[in-house]
Design a protein around this motif. Structure first.
Motif, short mmCIF file in Angstrom:
data_model
loop_
_atom_site.label_atom_id
_atom_site.label_comp_id
_atom_site.label_asym_id
_atom_site.label_seq_id
_atom_site.Cartn_x
_atom_site.Cartn_y
_atom_site.Cartn_z
N ASP A 1 10.96 -41.31 9.85
CA ASP A 1 12.14 -41.39 10.72
C ASP A 1 12.80 -42.77 10.61
OD1 ASP A 1 12.13 -38.84 11.70
OD2 ASP A 1 10.98 -39.32 13.51
N SER A 2 11.99 -43.81 10.53
CA SER A 2 12.52 -45.16 10.40
C SER A 2 13.26 -45.34 9.08
CB SER A 2 11.39 -46.19 10.50
OG SER A 2 10.86 -46.23 11.80
N GLU B 1 23.33 -37.54 11.48
CA GLU B 1 22.27 -36.53 11.34
C GLU B 1 22.09 -36.10 9.90
OE1 GLU B 1 23.37 -33.41 13.99
OE2 GLU B 1 22.54 -34.39 15.77
N LYS B 2 23.21 -35.95 9.17
CA LYS B 2 23.13 -35.56 7.76
C LYS B 2 22.45 -36.64 6.93
CE LYS B 2 27.04 -32.36 7.37
NZ LYS B 2 28.37 -32.12 6.76
N ILE B 3 22.84 -37.91 7.18
CA ILE B 3 22.23 -39.02 6.44
C ILE B 3 20.72 -39.07 6.72
CG2 ILE B 3 22.10 -41.54 6.25
CD1 ILE B 3 25.12 -41.59 6.89
N LYS B 4 20.37 -38.93 7.99
CA LYS B 4 18.95 -39.02 8.36
C LYS B 4 18.15 -37.85 7.81
CE LYS B 4 16.02 -40.48 12.12
NZ LYS B 4 15.98 -41.16 13.42
N ASP B 5 18.71 -36.64 7.90
CA ASP B 5 18.01 -35.46 7.38
C ASP B 5 17.78 -35.58 5.89
OD1 ASP B 5 17.92 -34.37 9.87
OD2 ASP B 5 19.59 -32.97 9.58
N PHE B 6 18.80 -35.99 5.15
CA PHE B 6 18.67 -36.13 3.70
C PHE B 6 17.60 -37.17 3.36
CE2 PHE B 6 19.67 -38.36 -0.24
CZ PHE B 6 19.72 -37.30 -1.14
N THR B 7 17.62 -38.30 4.07
CA THR B 7 16.68 -39.38 3.79
C THR B 7 15.25 -38.97 4.15
OG1 THR B 7 18.44 -40.95 4.29
CG2 THR B 7 16.22 -41.83 4.14
N ARG B 8 15.10 -38.26 5.27
CA ARG B 8 13.77 -37.77 5.65
C ARG B 8 13.19 -36.87 4.57
NH1 ARG B 8 11.59 -36.98 10.55
NH2 ARG B 8 11.40 -34.76 10.10
N GLU B 9 14.01 -35.93 4.09
CA GLU B 9 13.51 -35.03 3.04
C GLU B 9 13.17 -35.78 1.77
OE1 GLU B 9 12.67 -31.91 3.60
OE2 GLU B 9 13.28 -32.39 5.66
N ASP B 10 13.97 -36.82 1.46
CA ASP B 10 13.67 -37.64 0.29
C ASP B 10 12.35 -38.38 0.48
OD1 ASP B 10 14.26 -38.63 -2.26
OD2 ASP B 10 15.18 -40.45 -1.45
N GLY B 11 12.13 -38.89 1.70
CA GLY B 11 10.87 -39.57 2.00
C GLY B 11 9.68 -38.63 1.85
N TYR B 12 9.78 -37.43 2.42
CA TYR B 12 8.68 -36.47 2.31
C TYR B 12 8.48 -36.02 0.87
CZ TYR B 12 7.99 -36.07 7.34
OH TYR B 12 7.67 -36.34 8.65
N TYR B 13 9.56 -35.93 0.12
CA TYR B 13 9.44 -35.55 -1.30
C TYR B 13 8.58 -36.56 -2.05
CZ TYR B 13 10.78 -34.91 -6.19
OH TYR B 13 10.75 -34.74 -7.55
N HIS B 14 8.79 -37.85 -1.78
CA HIS B 14 8.02 -38.90 -2.46
C HIS B 14 6.59 -38.99 -1.93
CE1 HIS B 14 11.97 -40.16 -3.93
NE2 HIS B 14 11.32 -40.85 -4.85
N LEU B 15 6.37 -38.56 -0.71
CA LEU B 15 5.01 -38.58 -0.14
C LEU B 15 4.22 -37.33 -0.50
CD1 LEU B 15 5.78 -39.88 3.47
CD2 LEU B 15 4.52 -41.11 1.71
N ASP B 16 4.91 -36.29 -0.92
CA ASP B 16 4.31 -34.96 -1.07
C ASP B 16 3.07 -34.98 -1.96
OD1 ASP B 16 4.25 -32.08 -0.72
OD2 ASP B 16 4.95 -31.95 -2.77
N GLN B 17 3.23 -35.33 -3.20
CA GLN B 17 2.11 -35.24 -4.14
C GLN B 17 1.01 -36.24 -3.82
OE1 GLN B 17 2.01 -32.61 -6.35
NE2 GLN B 17 -0.13 -33.25 -6.36
N VAL B 18 1.39 -37.45 -3.37
CA VAL B 18 0.36 -38.45 -3.09
C VAL B 18 -0.50 -38.02 -1.89
CG1 VAL B 18 1.43 -40.46 -4.15
CG2 VAL B 18 2.09 -39.82 -1.83
N PHE B 19 0.13 -37.35 -0.90
CA PHE B 19 -0.67 -36.87 0.23
C PHE B 19 -1.60 -35.75 -0.21
CE2 PHE B 19 -1.61 -33.98 3.70
CZ PHE B 19 -2.16 -34.85 4.62
N ARG B 20 -1.11 -34.84 -1.01
CA ARG B 20 -1.95 -33.73 -1.48
C ARG B 20 -3.16 -34.27 -2.25
NH1 ARG B 20 0.95 -28.75 -1.20
NH2 ARG B 20 3.16 -29.06 -0.76
N ASN B 21 -2.92 -35.26 -3.11
CA ASN B 21 -4.02 -35.85 -3.89
C ASN B 21 -5.02 -36.54 -2.97
OD1 ASN B 21 -2.78 -34.97 -6.22
ND2 ASN B 21 -1.79 -36.92 -6.65
N TRP B 22 -4.50 -37.27 -1.97
CA TRP B 22 -5.39 -37.96 -1.04
C TRP B 22 -6.22 -36.96 -0.23
CZ3 TRP B 22 -5.31 -37.67 4.39
CH2 TRP B 22 -6.16 -38.55 5.04
#
Length: 555
Positions: free
Chosen positions: A426-427, A458-479
């Motif tokens: 969110d930050s 809201e659009k800027i924040k939603d897009f950025t949140r999804e981008d953040g989760y996209y970059h966290l996705d694989q590293v969290f799954r591996n962890w």
């Protein structure tokens, strides 16, 4: 029919129609009996789309409940003992399944004069009778409203009135289906139909379309079916599949009634073979060319369907548990708190299949990485119609040890850590908004209407949140895959993830900073309403603020 085809044709017990992938990565088509005889030799079901596979899987599970569960299975210990005995054999007791299905052989004909499989042979007469009762006329004009296979085949995915731009089928393949194809799509339509059944007005989508479906995947098809062979509910009561009044679709008379409200079944084989729609397939020259469709069985709006084992449950505004639907492009691990919730969580209930796997903990020792899969259909309201717009598929691999009840503290700590991660993402969204403002886009001034400013943010924040989760996705799954409560130290593992998340989000924020315009880097003057003074507002200062925030959140 055109009068040439035999009355009974294509028996699903004997004829190949279920597509599987073998261990040699070959695609084969098996009958129901072949599948149960050779399930241990196949990797998985491999139909046209994942929602089709889950519809077929539920049919196979219902057969297992009918074949193996008897009235002698009365307690949790009885259920676990039965399951363990079957699991240890590494393949199905084919003779028992064959003996169970033998008396119902005639109920598995895809085409039959009175009881075609998963169909209503007298659907036209029933539709006419319904119209007469509704209009109170003595006679009506009987007209068959045949639908084309464009609405039956889920991979074709188009209406009768509007063609798909890039269809998966072309030429004659858009107009007809083979019997094996039609059998597979018949099950899919029954579970995932939108509201194309215009008479009566459907009470929502097909039953499976109303669920956020989940299942556990094993190392072969035998294991997958066994892992989802759930015999006990979350109150430790055995499902009623062994009772005389619990019956699968083929064990009870065909229901011709259009639109019927039914009570919640206590037995799994009742629920797994629920008939959400009444369907009748048309065949011509050994091909299926169309079908008739009406509403079928449905549950009352206030029904508690907690016997359904393949979905997550959340509380609605009326404090009632309802299925939690999967969201497109929303990674499964972000719903970890619902998927593997602890007893203290009163807002959601874990899927029945996960609870069952917890009870089987000792038996799952050999399957360390446990694959939990999510399947679903995404619907949209278009004019007066609800239509399927996409299919959802995701999975999450966890260490089976996490399911042990003694490790609930690990589950709770992972949930807490993910809450911090969400706050950090969110930050990142707030940082993106700050960059936009530093670039000269005044989102706080009077240049925009309040609603417009809010929408842009809201659009800027939603897009950025999804981008953040996209970059966290694989590293969290591996962890997560590496987390082993039997070997790891809890605090160190949680600190490890917080460090990974902080590093990933800071790197992403730095990328945003590099892409800033010179105007954003230099900054501009802006009034700080809290301090009541003018300050320089720049991307650099915003990045420093983000660094401070994220370190406070993640440590």
């Amino acid at each position: 029919m055109d009068g040439k085809e035999p009355e009974m044709e294509f028996n699903l017990l004997d004829e190949p129609w279920i597509v599987v992938k073998t261990k040699a990565n070959e695609t084969k088509t098996w009958s129901i009996l072949e599948l149960f005889e050779h399930a241990h030799e196949a990797q998985e079901l491999a139909g046209e789309i994942p929602t089709q596979d889950i519809a077929i899987m539920r049919l196979l599970l219902a057969i297992m409940h009918g074949a193996f569960v008897t009235e002698n299975i009365e307690t949790v210990d009885d259920a676990i003992e039965l399951w363990t005995d079957l699991w240890k054999e590494k393949q199905f007791r084919f003779d028992e399944i064959k003996a169970y299905l033998e008396p119902y052989h005639d109920r598995f004909w895809l085409f039959h004069p009175t009881q075609p499989f998963y169909q209503s042979a007298h659907i036209q007469q029933n539709m006419d009778a319904y119209k007469i009762a509704k209009t109170k006329k003595e006679t009506i004009s009987s007209k068959s409203n045949w639908k084309t296979i464009a609405r039956l085949a889920g991979d074709l995915f188009q209406s009768d009135n509007k063609q798909r731009l890039f269809p998966t089928r072309t030429g004659e393949a858009q107009k007809e289906l083979t019997y094996p194809e039609a059998a597979r799509w018949l099950l899919h339509l029954n579970g995932f139909d939108d509201n194309s059944a215009k008479m009566p007005t459907p009470k929502g989508t097909g039953y499976l379309g109303q669920l956020g479906l989940l299942y556990a995947r094993g190392r072969n098809l035998f294991e997958t079916l066994m892992l989802n062979f759930v015999l006990v509910d979350d109150r430790d009561e055995v499902f009623a599949d062994g009772e005389e009044n619990s019956k699968a679709y083929w064990e009870k008379p065909v229901c011709e009634t259009i639109e019927r409200e039914i009570p919640q079944p206590r037995a799994q084989k009742d629920l797994l073979t629920m008939q959400s729609r009444r369907i009748f397939l048309r065949r011509e020259h050994n091909m299926v060319t169309g079908y008739l469709l009406t509403m079928g069985d449905y549950f009352a709006k206030d029904a508690s369907l907690l016997n359904e084992t393949m979905t997550v449950w959340i509380k609605n505004k009326f404090e009632r548990f309802i299925p939690k639907i999967h969201r497109p492009a929303y990674q499964m691990w972000r719903d970890f708190s619902s998927l593997l919730c602890v007893k203290e969580n009163t807002e959601s209930k874990m899927p029945g299949v996960i609870y069952w796997l917890q009870l089987l903990d000792d038996n799952l020792e050999e399957i360390k990485p446990l694959n939990i899969c999510a399947i679903g259909a995404s619907y949209e309201q278009k004019s007066t119609a609800i239509q399927i717009v996409d299919y959802i598929q995701d999975s999450l691999v966890i260490n089976a040890s996490l399911l042990a009840k003694m490790n609930e503290i690990w589950i709770q700590e992972i949930i807490n850590t993910l809450k911090k991660t969400e706050e950090a993402v969110d930050s990142l969204g707030d940082f993106a908004i700050d960059i936009k403002e530093a670039s000269g886009d005044n989102l706080d001034g009077d240049d925009f209407a309040k609603k417009e400013k809010k929408k842009i943010k809201e659009k800027i924040k939603d897009f950025t949140r999804e981008d953040g989760y996209y970059h966290l996705d694989q590293v969290f799954r591996n962890w997560l895959l590496c987390v082993d409560p039997n070997k790891d130290e809890l605090e160190k593992r949680m600190e490890e993830w917080l460090f990974i998340a902080k590093r990933t989000l800071l790197q992403l924020a730095q990328e945003y900073l590099k892409q800033c315009s010179e105007t954003a880097i230099v900054g501009r003057m802006k009034k700080d309403n809290e301090k009541n003074q003018i300050e320089i507002f720049s991307a650099i200062k915003s990045f420093q603020k983000f660094q401070y925030r994220i370190k406070n959140i993640l440590g």
